[in-house]
Design a protein around this motif. Structure first.
Motif, PDB file in Angstrom:
ATOM      1  N   LEU A  42       1.204  -1.093   0.187  1.00  0.00           N
ATOM      2  CA  LEU A  42       0.028   0.060  -0.067  1.00  0.00           C
ATOM      3  C   LEU A  42       0.560   1.304   0.446  1.00  0.00           C
ATOM      4  O   LEU A  42       0.531   2.177  -0.279  1.00  0.00           O
ATOM      5  CB  LEU A  42      -0.947   0.626   1.533  1.00  0.00           C
ATOM      6  CG  LEU A  42      -1.749   1.124   1.651  1.00  0.00           C
ATOM      7  CD1 LEU A  42      -2.787   1.781   0.271  1.00  0.00           C
ATOM      8  CD2 LEU A  42      -2.551   1.213   2.397  1.00  0.00           C
ATOM      9  N   ILE A  43       2.091   0.980   0.921  1.00  0.00           N
ATOM     10  CA  ILE A  43       2.712   2.602   0.879  1.00  0.00           C
ATOM     11  C   ILE A  43       3.733   3.113  -0.843  1.00  0.00           C
ATOM     12  O   ILE A  43       3.360   3.709  -1.478  1.00  0.00           O
ATOM     13  CB  ILE A  43       4.355   1.875   2.141  1.00  0.00           C
ATOM     14  CG1 ILE A  43       3.303   1.949   3.004  1.00  0.00           C
ATOM     15  CG2 ILE A  43       5.405   2.904   1.512  1.00  0.00           C
ATOM     16  CD1 ILE A  43       3.255   3.363   3.586  1.00  0.00           C
ATOM     17  N   MET A  44       3.341   1.452  -1.544  1.00  0.00           N
ATOM     18  CA  MET A  44       4.666   1.672  -2.868  1.00  0.00           C
ATOM     19  C   MET A  44       3.182   1.617  -3.791  1.00  0.00           C
ATOM     20  O   MET A  44       3.031   2.945  -4.868  1.00  0.00           O
ATOM     21  CB  MET A  44       4.928   0.446  -3.489  1.00  0.00           C
ATOM     22  CG  MET A  44       6.332  -0.490  -2.302  1.00  0.00           C
ATOM     23  SD  MET A  44       7.679   0.629  -2.446  1.00  0.00           S
ATOM     24  CE  MET A  44       7.901   1.066  -0.938  1.00  0.00           C
ATOM     25  N   ALA A  45       2.094   1.670  -3.556  1.00  0.00           N
ATOM     26  CA  ALA A  45       0.743   2.294  -4.284  1.00  0.00           C
ATOM     27  C   ALA A  45       1.013   3.299  -3.863  1.00  0.00           C
ATOM     28  O   ALA A  45       0.506   4.588  -4.630  1.00  0.00           O
ATOM     29  CB  ALA A  45      -0.174   0.980  -4.134  1.00  0.00           C
ATOM     30  N   LYS A  50       1.476   9.093  -5.928  1.00  0.00           N
ATOM     31  CA  LYS A  50       1.939  11.114  -5.569  1.00  0.00           C
ATOM     32  C   LYS A  50       3.353  11.575  -6.648  1.00  0.00           C
ATOM     33  O   LYS A  50       3.302  12.670  -7.052  1.00  0.00           O
ATOM     34  CB  LYS A  50       3.304  10.766  -4.357  1.00  0.00           C
ATOM     35  CG  LYS A  50       2.339  10.322  -2.843  1.00  0.00           C
ATOM     36  CD  LYS A  50       1.481  11.482  -2.363  1.00  0.00           C
ATOM     37  CE  LYS A  50       0.501  11.185  -1.318  1.00  0.00           C
ATOM     38  NZ  LYS A  50      -0.543  12.546  -1.345  1.00  0.00           N
ATOM     39  N   LYS A  51       4.173  10.056  -6.732  1.00  0.00           N
ATOM     40  CA  LYS A  51       4.563  10.664  -8.670  1.00  0.00           C
ATOM     41  C   LYS A  51       3.806  10.422  -9.702  1.00  0.00           C
ATOM     42  O   LYS A  51       4.359  11.595  -9.881  1.00  0.00           O
ATOM     43  CB  LYS A  51       5.694   8.755  -8.428  1.00  0.00           C
ATOM     44  CG  LYS A  51       6.926   9.485 -10.062  1.00  0.00           C
ATOM     45  CD  LYS A  51       7.429   8.123 -10.382  1.00  0.00           C
ATOM     46  CE  LYS A  51       8.369   8.499 -11.261  1.00  0.00           C
ATOM     47  NZ  LYS A  51       8.904   7.390 -11.408  1.00  0.00           N
ATOM     48  N   ALA A  52       2.650  10.089 -10.012  1.00  0.00           N
ATOM     49  CA  ALA A  52       2.015  10.365 -11.101  1.00  0.00           C
ATOM     50  C   ALA A  52       1.420  11.798 -10.944  1.00  0.00           C
ATOM     51  O   ALA A  52       1.057  12.607 -11.591  1.00  0.00           O
ATOM     52  CB  ALA A  52       1.295   9.905 -10.863  1.00  0.00           C
ATOM     53  N   CYS A  53       0.658  12.272  -9.659  1.00  0.00           N
ATOM     54  CA  CYS A  53       0.478  13.688  -9.622  1.00  0.00           C
ATOM     55  C   CYS A  53       1.697  14.469 -10.034  1.00  0.00           C
ATOM     56  O   CYS A  53       1.362  15.697 -10.052  1.00  0.00           O
ATOM     57  CB  CYS A  53       0.254  14.037  -7.785  1.00  0.00           C
ATOM     58  SG  CYS A  53      -2.051  12.531  -7.691  1.00  0.00           S
ATOM     59  N   ALA A  54       2.840  14.740  -8.916  1.00  0.00           N
ATOM     60  CA  ALA A  54       4.120  15.386  -8.738  1.00  0.00           C
ATOM     61  C   ALA A  54       4.354  15.374 -10.518  1.00  0.00           C
ATOM     62  O   ALA A  54       4.382  17.048 -11.400  1.00  0.00           O
ATOM     63  CB  ALA A  54       4.738  15.007  -8.550  1.00  0.00           C
ATOM     64  N   MET A  55       4.125  14.533 -11.545  1.00  0.00           N
ATOM     65  CA  MET A  55       4.157  14.881 -13.090  1.00  0.00           C
ATOM     66  C   MET A  55       3.766  15.400 -13.784  1.00  0.00           C
ATOM     67  O   MET A  55       3.580  16.313 -14.639  1.00  0.00           O
ATOM     68  CB  MET A  55       4.737  13.227 -13.508  1.00  0.00           C
ATOM     69  CG  MET A  55       5.733  12.766 -12.652  1.00  0.00           C
ATOM     70  SD  MET A  55       5.702  10.408 -13.421  1.00  0.00           S
ATOM     71  CE  MET A  55       5.722  10.855 -15.540  1.00  0.00           C
ATOM     72  N   ALA A  56       2.171  15.149 -13.239  1.00  0.00           N
ATOM     73  CA  ALA A  56       0.793  16.168 -13.293  1.00  0.00           C
ATOM     74  C   ALA A  56       0.856  17.669 -13.270  1.00  0.00           C
ATOM     75  O   ALA A  56       0.599  18.116 -14.118  1.00  0.00           O
ATOM     76  CB  ALA A  56      -0.304  15.155 -12.915  1.00  0.00           C
ATOM     77  N   ALA A  68       9.631  19.723  -8.181  1.00  0.00           N
ATOM     78  CA  ALA A  68       8.579  18.151  -9.182  1.00  0.00           C
ATOM     79  C   ALA A  68       9.583  17.482  -9.679  1.00  0.00           C
ATOM     80  O   ALA A  68       9.646  16.626  -8.819  1.00  0.00           O
ATOM     81  CB  ALA A  68       7.688  18.944  -9.690  1.00  0.00           C
ATOM     82  N   ASP A  69      10.205  18.307  -9.907  1.00  0.00           N
ATOM     83  CA  ASP A  69      11.412  17.205  -9.843  1.00  0.00           C
ATOM     84  C   ASP A  69      12.312  16.069  -8.655  1.00  0.00           C
ATOM     85  O   ASP A  69      12.263  15.317  -9.378  1.00  0.00           O
ATOM     86  CB  ASP A  69      12.668  17.615 -10.668  1.00  0.00           C
ATOM     87  CG  ASP A  69      12.975  18.179 -12.204  1.00  0.00           C
ATOM     88  OD1 ASP A  69      11.522  17.246 -13.538  1.00  0.00           O
ATOM     89  OD2 ASP A  69      13.062  18.283 -13.145  1.00  0.00           O
ATOM     90  N   ALA A  70      12.233  16.859  -8.196  1.00  0.00           N
ATOM     91  CA  ALA A  70      12.624  16.460  -6.640  1.00  0.00           C
ATOM     92  C   ALA A  70      11.804  15.622  -5.689  1.00  0.00           C
ATOM     93  O   ALA A  70      12.751  14.449  -5.577  1.00  0.00           O
ATOM     94  CB  ALA A  70      13.204  17.579  -5.872  1.00  0.00           C
ATOM     95  N   LEU A 134       0.574  18.512  -3.166  1.00  0.00           N
ATOM     96  CA  LEU A 134      -0.655  19.085  -4.569  1.00  0.00           C
ATOM     97  C   LEU A 134      -2.301  19.032  -5.349  1.00  0.00           C
ATOM     98  O   LEU A 134      -1.543  17.349  -5.813  1.00  0.00           O
ATOM     99  CB  LEU A 134       0.088  20.032  -5.129  1.00  0.00           C
ATOM    100  CG  LEU A 134      -0.209  21.056  -5.788  1.00  0.00           C
ATOM    101  CD1 LEU A 134      -0.775  22.291  -4.977  1.00  0.00           C
ATOM    102  CD2 LEU A 134       1.470  21.555  -6.834  1.00  0.00           C
ATOM    103  N   SER A 135      -3.408  19.714  -5.507  1.00  0.00           N
ATOM    104  CA  SER A 135      -3.985  18.950  -6.293  1.00  0.00           C
ATOM    105  C   SER A 135      -4.822  17.710  -6.068  1.00  0.00           C
ATOM    106  O   SER A 135      -5.196  16.370  -6.425  1.00  0.00           O
ATOM    107  CB  SER A 135      -3.968  18.494  -7.770  1.00  0.00           C
ATOM    108  OG  SER A 135      -3.065  19.679  -7.815  1.00  0.00           O
ATOM    109  N   GLN A 136      -4.571  17.408  -4.582  1.00  0.00           N
ATOM    110  CA  GLN A 136      -5.143  15.447  -4.243  1.00  0.00           C
ATOM    111  C   GLN A 136      -5.370  16.019  -3.068  1.00  0.00           C
ATOM    112  O   GLN A 136      -5.982  16.536  -2.051  1.00  0.00           O
ATOM    113  CB  GLN A 136      -3.584  14.517  -3.774  1.00  0.00           C
ATOM    114  CG  GLN A 136      -2.400  14.348  -5.108  1.00  0.00           C
ATOM    115  CD  GLN A 136      -1.537  14.356  -4.456  1.00  0.00           C
ATOM    116  OE1 GLN A 136      -1.298  13.279  -3.469  1.00  0.00           O
ATOM    117  NE2 GLN A 136      -0.242  14.753  -4.910  1.00  0.00           N
TER     118      GLN A 136
END
Length: 164
Positions: A42-45, A50-56, A68-70, A134-136
């Motif tokens: 669940l943590i990995m998911a 979080k990674k997908a949201c930062a990319m978006a 965002a890159d960090a 952010l945005s979540q």
């Protein structure tokens, strides 16, 4: 050495090498029902979300590209297994996943701060809520992560059954 983090309830002192923050520290004190942490799948998911949201957020210019890159690189490092011991929230925490979500946000923020060359807890530069979350909403992140984790488990089960 130690650092002090504060919230609306006051201050908490954390060791400098601790990757979680004040919200996780309070959750760890207040929710000790199962006496075991949230499952690593669940943590990995959640890290994947979080990674997908930062990319978006980077794509739509809602998040500074360096931050965002960090955050993205921090998620990659955490997904690779770094700092697994920083995810300490009890499996049966209260708040419908808020404590687990904040644990993940704080760890990502502090790893991102290190990537940028800053000490843990410098949330004016990379904030667990304002940047990582952010945005979540926990009400979106947690059920999405549960679905991602469940899909992974079902795939492993299907493979195991097929090998029988």
């Amino acid at each position: 050495m130690a650092r002090t983090e504060s919230d609306a309830l006051g201050s908490v002192t954390l060791a400098d090498d601790t990757y979680f923050g004040v919200h996780t520290a309070r959750a760890s004190q207040n929710f000790q029902c199962a006496r075991r942490p949230v499952h690593s799948d669940l943590i990995m998911a959640m890290l994947t979300v979080k990674k997908a949201c930062a990319m978006a957020n980077k794509t739509i210019s809602a998040l500074d590209p360096d931050v965002a890159d960090a955050v993205i690189f921090a998620c990659d490092r955490l997904l690779a297994g770094e700092h697994d011991d920083a995810f300490v929230t009890d499996a049966l925490q209260g708040g419908a996943g808020t404590s687990a979500n904040m644990n993940v946000n704080e760890v990502i923020a502090n790893v991102a701060l290190e990537i940028l060359g800053h000490p843990k807890g410098r949330y004016d530069l990379v904030h667990p809520i304002d940047h990582v979350n952010l945005s979540q909403s926990t009400n979106d992140v947690y059920p999405t992560a549960i679905r991602i984790a469940a899909i992974g488990k079902v795939r492993r089960l299907a493979d195991a059954l097929a090998s029988l």
